[in-house]
Write an enzyme that holds these catalytic residues in place. Structure first.
Site, mmCIF file in Angstrom:
data_model
loop_
_atom_site.group_PDB
_atom_site.id
_atom_site.type_symbol
_atom_site.label_atom_id
_atom_site.label_comp_id
_atom_site.label_asym_id
_atom_site.label_seq_id
_atom_site.Cartn_x
_atom_site.Cartn_y
_atom_site.Cartn_z
ATOM 1 N N CYS A 2 -1.780 5.397 9.122
ATOM 2 C CA CYS A 2 -1.468 5.203 10.931
ATOM 3 C C CYS A 2 -3.350 4.210 10.840
ATOM 4 O O CYS A 2 -4.070 4.739 10.890
ATOM 5 C CB CYS A 2 -2.027 5.981 11.489
ATOM 6 S SG CYS A 2 -0.051 7.589 11.728
ATOM 7 N N ARG A 27 -2.974 0.033 5.706
ATOM 8 C CA ARG A 27 -3.361 0.869 6.346
ATOM 9 C C ARG A 27 -2.345 2.484 5.466
ATOM 10 O O ARG A 27 -2.211 3.355 5.296
ATOM 11 C CB ARG A 27 -3.999 1.740 6.804
ATOM 12 C CG ARG A 27 -5.773 1.274 7.120
ATOM 13 C CD ARG A 27 -6.310 1.552 8.631
ATOM 14 N NE ARG A 27 -6.193 3.109 8.889
ATOM 15 C CZ ARG A 27 -6.846 3.259 8.465
ATOM 16 N NH1 ARG A 27 -7.948 3.232 8.882
ATOM 17 N NH2 ARG A 27 -7.301 4.993 9.313
ATOM 18 N N TRP A 75 2.484 5.959 10.842
ATOM 19 C CA TRP A 75 2.856 6.130 9.962
ATOM 20 C C TRP A 75 3.991 7.516 9.931
ATOM 21 O O TRP A 75 3.079 8.463 10.096
ATOM 22 C CB TRP A 75 1.987 6.539 8.237
ATOM 23 C CG TRP A 75 2.244 6.922 7.230
ATOM 24 C CD1 TRP A 75 2.458 8.200 7.358
ATOM 25 C CD2 TRP A 75 2.619 6.636 6.425
ATOM 26 N NE1 TRP A 75 3.118 8.687 5.562
ATOM 27 C CE2 TRP A 75 2.656 7.527 5.009
ATOM 28 C CE3 TRP A 75 2.361 5.134 5.951
ATOM 29 C CZ2 TRP A 75 3.069 7.381 4.024
ATOM 30 C CZ3 TRP A 75 2.330 4.762 4.328
ATOM 31 C CH2 TRP A 75 2.551 5.763 3.588
ATOM 32 N N ASN A 101 -3.403 8.976 16.058
ATOM 33 C CA ASN A 101 -3.590 8.638 14.193
ATOM 34 C C ASN A 101 -3.728 10.726 13.951
ATOM 35 O O ASN A 101 -4.587 10.837 14.358
ATOM 36 C CB ASN A 101 -5.068 8.318 13.335
ATOM 37 C CG ASN A 101 -4.251 6.867 13.763
ATOM 38 O OD1 ASN A 101 -3.695 6.529 14.400
ATOM 39 N ND2 ASN A 101 -5.259 6.569 13.411
ATOM 40 N N GLY A 102 -3.547 11.479 13.105
ATOM 41 C CA GLY A 102 -3.460 12.574 12.525
ATOM 42 C C GLY A 102 -2.602 14.016 13.307
ATOM 43 O O GLY A 102 -1.163 13.033 13.464
ATOM 44 N N GLU A 481 -5.476 5.782 -15.408
ATOM 45 C CA GLU A 481 -5.911 4.652 -14.026
ATOM 46 C C GLU A 481 -4.988 3.757 -14.400
ATOM 47 O O GLU A 481 -4.397 3.036 -13.166
ATOM 48 C CB GLU A 481 -7.637 4.238 -13.983
ATOM 49 C CG GLU A 481 -8.031 2.843 -12.726
ATOM 50 C CD GLU A 481 -7.195 3.872 -11.605
ATOM 51 O OE1 GLU A 481 -7.212 4.791 -11.620
ATOM 52 O OE2 GLU A 481 -7.425 2.971 -11.118
ATOM 53 N N LYS A 485 -2.235 2.122 -11.728
ATOM 54 C CA LYS A 485 -1.988 1.431 -11.461
ATOM 55 C C LYS A 485 -0.801 0.652 -11.499
ATOM 56 O O LYS A 485 -0.442 -0.269 -10.389
ATOM 57 C CB LYS A 485 -3.014 0.127 -11.532
ATOM 58 C CG LYS A 485 -4.696 0.593 -11.782
ATOM 59 C CD LYS A 485 -4.767 0.177 -9.516
ATOM 60 C CE LYS A 485 -4.630 1.157 -9.454
ATOM 61 N NZ LYS A 485 -6.308 1.583 -8.772
ATOM 62 N N GLU A 488 2.083 2.406 -9.105
ATOM 63 C CA GLU A 488 2.339 2.422 -7.733
ATOM 64 C C GLU A 488 2.270 1.095 -7.314
ATOM 65 O O GLU A 488 2.982 1.084 -6.018
ATOM 66 C CB GLU A 488 0.653 2.848 -6.848
ATOM 67 C CG GLU A 488 -0.868 1.448 -7.444
ATOM 68 C CD GLU A 488 -1.663 2.455 -7.368
ATOM 69 O OE1 GLU A 488 -1.856 3.287 -6.279
ATOM 70 O OE2 GLU A 488 -2.623 2.518 -7.565
ATOM 71 N N HIS A 504 3.113 16.380 -29.310
ATOM 72 C CA HIS A 504 3.421 17.399 -28.702
ATOM 73 C C HIS A 504 4.802 17.879 -27.604
ATOM 74 O O HIS A 504 5.032 18.460 -26.861
ATOM 75 C CB HIS A 504 2.067 18.296 -27.749
ATOM 76 C CG HIS A 504 1.558 19.303 -29.204
ATOM 77 N ND1 HIS A 504 1.211 19.979 -30.038
ATOM 78 C CD2 HIS A 504 0.020 18.113 -29.343
ATOM 79 C CE1 HIS A 504 1.007 19.795 -30.836
ATOM 80 N NE2 HIS A 504 -0.742 19.018 -30.322
ATOM 81 N N LYS A 604 -3.020 3.701 2.685
ATOM 82 C CA LYS A 604 -4.378 3.490 2.193
ATOM 83 C C LYS A 604 -5.438 4.397 1.839
ATOM 84 O O LYS A 604 -6.171 4.190 0.949
ATOM 85 C CB LYS A 604 -5.429 2.086 2.808
ATOM 86 C CG LYS A 604 -6.957 2.026 2.231
ATOM 87 C CD LYS A 604 -6.646 1.099 0.938
ATOM 88 C CE LYS A 604 -7.954 0.669 -0.105
ATOM 89 N NZ LYS A 604 -7.780 0.878 -1.858
HETATM 90 C C1 F6R Z 1 -4.915 4.119 -6.295
HETATM 91 C C2 F6R Z 1 -5.788 4.887 -4.889
HETATM 92 C C3 F6R Z 1 -4.948 6.428 -4.903
HETATM 93 C C4 F6R Z 1 -7.067 7.082 -3.722
HETATM 94 C C5 F6R Z 1 -7.015 8.104 -3.219
HETATM 95 C C6 F6R Z 1 -7.520 8.715 -3.281
HETATM 96 O O1 F6R Z 1 -4.767 3.125 -6.472
HETATM 97 O O2 F6R Z 1 -6.146 4.358 -4.133
HETATM 98 O O3 F6R Z 1 -5.118 7.289 -5.810
HETATM 99 O O4 F6R Z 1 -7.523 6.731 -4.226
HETATM 100 O O5 F6R Z 1 -5.718 8.044 -2.235
HETATM 101 O O6 F6R Z 1 -8.835 8.112 -1.893
HETATM 102 P P1 F6R Z 1 -10.344 7.790 -1.595
HETATM 103 O O7 F6R Z 1 -10.608 6.891 -2.586
HETATM 104 O O8 F6R Z 1 -9.984 6.921 -0.752
HETATM 105 O O9 F6R Z 1 -10.046 8.887 -1.136
#
Ligand code: F6R
Length: 609
Positions: A2, A27, A75, A101-102, A481, A485, A488, A504, A604
């Site tokens: 949001c 976001r 959102w 928001n929230g 990681e 990447k 997602e 396993h 985000k």
């Molecule tokens: C993946 C990504 C998310 C964030 C997660 C934590 O690319 O960006 O997995 O790492 O949502 O977010 P923060 O770091 O803002 O707490």
């Protein structure tokens, strides 16, 4: 998750709000809307879908005239994404509009109360309850009405409110959801984050939880929950608008990948003096540091993956137990934490709800909190005992890249700093690592120069349905990681596995042509990594290997393709190794035609549980 933007000034509000919302698109959202006072009443335009649909609906802003308004990207949480559930939500008379928001946790009970008073509802949202409740209490002063409502609502919220009867003021409220105020000559803004308003002003006020603000053309006044005035400091945001624009790149993600060397310079260089790590912001005293018996690292997603690397590195440097836990698990697991536990909280946004809740839980148990955060003034930063900022600059792409890299650098700096203080690593060990840390940005530049090779690999593998990442120790953490990447942004199913665990279970999934990305940067375990490559190759897998320069010949005996990174201190290998994996994910997603900067269903900043 949001986005809120509000403006009061002398210019047409609609185009300003649309531009601000566009800058908050990253976001994540599923509908958008604005409410603007047109001289006689509130004009509300809102729609499900992308911002473009809203912009078309109001002709890029030209269809609504007025110099005060609020805008929102939603959102969906309470009520499906739809036109009617979009924000702004208005009171039944249409005089009061709210963006939120929230989540309002007690909305059902409040709604029942209002329905009992004869109030009808148009939407399924918790936000409409706020708008209706403000109207219920309204007696000619919107600030006072909002003040009364705040004593009745529970939950997490950032609110932007406009009232047609007082068309010169906007009201902003913050509790557990970020909201900042922007100050200018003849105008004021409210926004979820700085990116929305940086074009207009860099003078901002970070609102605290429980605060209410009144915005007019003349400026901003802040109050506590009892409506007593509070004085606030103005902060100056020192990054430029270009930092939040694509600057010639096709996607923010690629721009941010390429910005990593510069971001690392900002994170590392000011913290190294005469070969030693100097953390000026580290305010815990030496007695406390000497008495630390355990470290917990708590985070979500990619930040958690940084924590995984951090665990390996901090244990090597400090020789004390380091536990790394997902924030969403930490909250409910009765963690063993006391005053000798240092809890390291990692968060790019500084607003992730689970991470925030874990921080509070750890604090209540007596731990000191050190956070590694990118967004200045964010909730996590404000509630921590020590904050080490990553200085990565604004990260707009949903998939994190430069924030991940700078978090890694900061946790390594912290490890070296604590090792020196505790005497757990000798001076030579620390000096070597610090020397390599200073070379990290230029070594990363060399890795990024291999962009075209990686693009070529991506063209070979972009149509695979399932991709595995395997590795041991820090290479396993790196694989987590790389896999995240990829999945997602490209929507390819992917798993990261500790290589020793393959037999396993997972090895049953390897068949002819399965792509396995084998991570073999950690010299001490190179032979083991090689055995795992042989193991999967003999079951038909295609292997793309990542290793350090000088080992490509050995690796070429078994892998189908190889990417190399320059060798560095073992602590820092993931900082170089991550770049090819980011680029691989990026190019695969590009070739699959995915919406790279805004992947489906992702936001985000995750401010709900
Ligand atoms: C993946 C990504 C998310 C964030 C997660 C934590 O690319 O960006 O997995 O790492 O949502 O977010 P923060 O770091 O803002 O707490």
């Amino acid at each position: 998750m949001c986005g809120i933007v509000g403006y009061v000034g002398r210019e047409e509000a609609a185009p300003i709000l649309l531009d601000g919302l566009a800058r908050l698109e990253y976001r994540g959202y599923d509908s958008a809307g604005v409410a603007i006072f047109d001289g006689t009443k509130l004009q509300v335009a809102k729609t499900k879908g992308r911002l473009r649909a809203l912009s078309d609906m109001i002709q890029g802003g030209a269809a609504i005239h007025g110099t005060i308004g609020v805008g929102h990207t939603r959102w969906a949480t309470h009520g499906a994404p739809s036109d009617v559930n979009s924000h702004p939500q208005v009171s039944r008379s249409g005089r009061i509009a709210v963006v939120h928001n929230g989540i309002i946790e007690n909305y059902a009970e409040l709604k029942e109360f209002l329905v009992g008073q004869g109030v009808g509802f148009a939407s399924e949202t918790d936000t409409e309850v706020v708008a209706q409740l403000i109207e219920y209490f309204y007696e000619g002063d919107i600030l006072k009405a909002v003040g009364r409502v705040l004593h009745r609502i529970e939950g997490a919220y950032a609110l932007g409110i406009i009232c047609a009867d007082e068309p010169e003021r906007l009201i902003a409220v913050r509790k557990d959801s970020p909201l900042i105020l922007g100050l200018g000559d003849g105008f004021s803004f409210l926004a979820s984050d700085v990116t929305a308003i940086i074009k207009h002003t860099r003078d901002v006020i970070y609102m605290e939880d429980g605060e209410i603000a009144e915005l007019t053309r003349e400026g901003v006044k802040c109050y506590n929950h009892l409506l007593q005035p509070v004085s606030k400091e103005t902060s100056h945001v020192d990054w430029e608008i270009d930092a939040a624009e694509k600057g010639g790149y096709e996607h923010f993600m690629l721009k941010e990948i390429m910005e990593q060397p510069e971001a690392l310079r900002r994170a590392i260089f000011p913290r190294v003096k005469d070969g030693q790590v100097v953390l000026e912001d580290f305010t815990l005293d030496d007695d406390y540091v000497a008495a630390i018996r355990k470290i917990f690292i708590v985070a979500c997603g990619s930040s958690y993956h940084v924590g995984m690397v951090g665990k390996y590195n901090l244990e090597k440097l400090l020789r004390i137990p380091v536990e790394v836990t997902l924030a969403s698990e930490f909250r409910y697991m009765e963690p063993i934490v006391d005053e000798h536990t240092l809890v390291i909280v990692i968060s790019q946004s500084g607003e992730t709800l689970d991470t925030m809740a874990a921080l509070r839980e750890a604090k209540a148990l007596g731990a000191k909190i050190l956070s590694i955060v990118n967004v200045v003034g964010s909730s996590i930063a404000r509630e921590s005992d020590v904050v080490l900022y990553t200085w990565a600059g604004p990260e707009i792409a949903v998939a994190t890249t430069k924030a991940y890299s700078t978090q890694l650098a900061v946790i390594d700096l912290l490890g070296l700093y604590l090792a020196k203080k505790r005497g757990s690593a000798d001076d030579e060990r620390i000096l070597t690592a610090v020397r390599e840390l200073l070379m990290l940005p230029s070594k990363l530049e060399q890795v990024l120069e291999k962009q075209e090779d990686i693009q070529y690999f991506a063209s070979q593998y972009f149509n695979h349905d399932s991709i595995f990442f395997i590795g041991r120790n820090v290479d396993y953490a790196l694989g987590l990681e790389g896999s995240l990447k990829l999945k997602e942004i490209s929507y390819i199913h992917s798993e990261a596995y500790a290589s020793g665990e393959l037999k396993h279970g997972t090895i049953s999934l390897i068949e002819d042509g399965t792509l396995v990305v084998a991570l073999a940067t950690y010299e001490k375990l190179f032979d083991k990594a090689m055995s795992n490559v042989v193991e999967v190759r003999s079951r038909g897998a295609d292997v793309l290997a990542l290793t350090t320069e000088g080992r490509e010949e050995a690796m070429a005996k078994n892998a189908n393709a190889i990417i190399t990174i320059p060798d560095t201190d073992e602590l820092l290998l993931p900082s170089l190794g991550v770049a090819p994996l980011q680029l691989l994910a990026y190019y695969i997603a590009l070739m699959r035609g995915c919406d790279i900067d805004k992947p489906r269903n992702l936001a985000k900043s995750v401010t709900v549980e």
